[in-house]
Design a protein around this motif. Structure first.
Motif, PDB file in Angstrom:
ATOM      1  N   ALA A   1     -64.964 -28.179  80.114  1.00  0.00           N
ATOM      2  CA  ALA A   1     -66.315 -27.820  79.690  1.00  0.00           C
ATOM      3  C   ALA A   1     -66.552 -26.319  79.831  1.00  0.00           C
ATOM      4  O   ALA A   1     -67.211 -25.694  78.997  1.00  0.00           O
TER       5      ALA A   1
ATOM      6  N   ASP B   1     -65.774 -28.643  86.049  1.00  0.00           N
ATOM      7  CA  ASP B   1     -65.213 -29.213  84.827  1.00  0.00           C
ATOM      8  C   ASP B   1     -64.573 -28.079  84.017  1.00  0.00           C
ATOM      9  O   ASP B   1     -65.252 -27.353  83.284  1.00  0.00           O
TER      10      ASP B   1
ATOM     11  N   ARG C   1     -72.314 -30.780  80.681  1.00  0.00           N
ATOM     12  CA  ARG C   1     -71.174 -31.212  81.488  1.00  0.00           C
ATOM     13  C   ARG C   1     -70.977 -30.315  82.709  1.00  0.00           C
ATOM     14  O   ARG C   1     -70.665 -30.788  83.801  1.00  0.00           O
TER      15      ARG C   1
ATOM     16  N   VAL D   1     -70.855 -36.170  78.273  1.00  0.00           N
ATOM     17  CA  VAL D   1     -69.632 -36.670  78.898  1.00  0.00           C
ATOM     18  C   VAL D   1     -68.858 -37.557  77.935  1.00  0.00           C
ATOM     19  O   VAL D   1     -67.628 -37.595  77.946  1.00  0.00           O
TER      20      VAL D   1
ATOM     21  N   CYS E   1     -76.786 -35.700  79.444  1.00  0.00           N
ATOM     22  CA  CYS E   1     -75.554 -35.579  80.216  1.00  0.00           C
ATOM     23  C   CYS E   1     -74.586 -36.704  79.860  1.00  0.00           C
ATOM     24  O   CYS E   1     -73.392 -36.479  79.692  1.00  0.00           O
TER      25      CYS E   1
END
Length: 357
Positions: free
Chosen positions: A53, A50, A43, A17, A13
């Motif tokens: 994403a 998001d 993400r 990011v 993760c």
């Protein structure tokens, strides 16, 4: 020291990011769709809202044939930014592909959604090339009753060329890819290379033309263009794919083995060079055992996006086995192909024919 399995999701993760939009764009341009999907999924798992994403994930899902999943992710992205062309374009593309793989009745709803997304995107940015390419290909491929219009497709390609010459030349060449009009397509691709010498996609398109889609093949020119593509991006698989096709077709075994070894190092998650080499060998009717070994290697891991599916690889194996007179082996591979993709009509027809023979 290795990473604890408990910490691995957090590590993935954090890595996801940290990726910039430019880095993701470069991955998509190079065809690293598994990586894009993994990063975008991480993400989204961290933050379901998001939008960026979600849009990346939609693009990745399109390449793996998950069109409804792509539509859902694009719509989630648009929930945050309903007028963002970068989110509307994948929604339009996903609907266009879904329509192409649906019944006429269901396809109508997808086409309507596609047109709505295109209209919304171009209303915000009339020069949004991704959106225009979706509209162009739909106009070129769709039947007239559904809105197909080849003249409109050419006009859109002209507009793209006025915005981005390299993309415009590639767009025109794409429309004529299956025409057999080498005298028209070749200058378009050469102009695309000239317009942007550092644009990887143009070199790949030129190499693919010379080795694969031209009526008259020029393997020496395909080799040159493929090597130039690799020089521009040594980690992208398409250059190795095309070199593998050239060397297999030319029976240059040492060069072929060296190329697929380089491809394994550059992009180990992508084995398209093996499929390409096998395809060339089957086309020329040479060294079927080598082709069989390459296809087995291609099938030994999940395939990359926008590349031949496992079912298509099984069908290619069946084609080779039938050519060798190995009917039972061909039937086995066709059964596997149909099980993987029940809608694979060519495999279904071939299976029916062999079972009746």
């Amino acid at each position: 020291m290795g990473i604890s399995t408990k910490l691995l999701p957090l590590f993935v993760c954090a890595y996801a990011v940290a990726q910039t939009p430019a880095a993701i764009d470069a991955m998509m341009e190079a065809g690293h769709w598994k990586q894009v999907r993994q990063i975008a999924s991480a993400r989204v798992a961290s933050n379901p809202n998001d939008a960026q994403a979600r849009a990346w994930l939609a693009k990745a899902k399109i390449t793996f044939g998950d069109f409804d999943g792509a539509i859902a992710d694009a719509e989630r992205a648009l929930a945050s930014e309903p007028k963002n062309p970068n989110y509307l374009a994948p929604l339009a593309e996903a609907n266009a592909n879904a329509a192409d793989h649906s019944s006429a009745i269901r396809g109508y709803a997808y086409v309507r959604a596609m047109k709505k997304a295109i209209e919304a995107s171009l209303a915000v940015d009339p020069k949004h090339i991704d959106t225009m390419l979706v509209e162009m290909m739909f106009a070129w491929k769709a039947p007239t009753i559904a809105g197909g219009d080849k003249k409109k497709a050419r006009r859109i390609a002209d507009t793209i060329q006025s915005i981005s010459p390299q993309w415009g030349y590639l767009a025109h060449a794409r429309l004529l890819q299956d025409s057999g009009d080498d005298a028209t397509v070749e200058p378009l691709l050469l102009n695309a290379v000239k317009a942007a010498p550092g644009f990887y996609r143009s070199r790949v398109a030129l190499a693919r033309f010379y080795c694969c889609t031209a009526r008259t093949k020029h393997l020496d020119l395909a080799e040159k263009a493929a090597k130039e593509a690799i020089a521009l991006d040594p980690n992208a698989p398409a250059g190795y794919e095309l070199l593998a096709r050239v060397y297999a077709a030319s029976q240059r075994w040492a060069d072929l083995e060296a190329t697929i070894a380089r491809a394994d190092t550059a992009a180990p998650e992508d084995r398209i060079a093996y499929y390409a080499a096998a395809l060339s060998l089957i086309d020329i009717g040479q060294d079927f055992r080598r082709a069989e070994k390459y296809l087995a290697h291609y099938l030994s891991q999940p395939v990359e996006g926008r590349e031949p599916t496992a079912a298509e690889a099984r069908w290619l194996l069946a084609t080779m086995y039938e050519h060798e007179g190995r009917k039972s082996d061909a039937v086995r591979e066709l059964l596997a192909a149909v099980k993987l993709e029940p809608g694979f009509e060519q495999a279904r027809r071939d299976l029916k024919r062999l079972q009746r023979a």
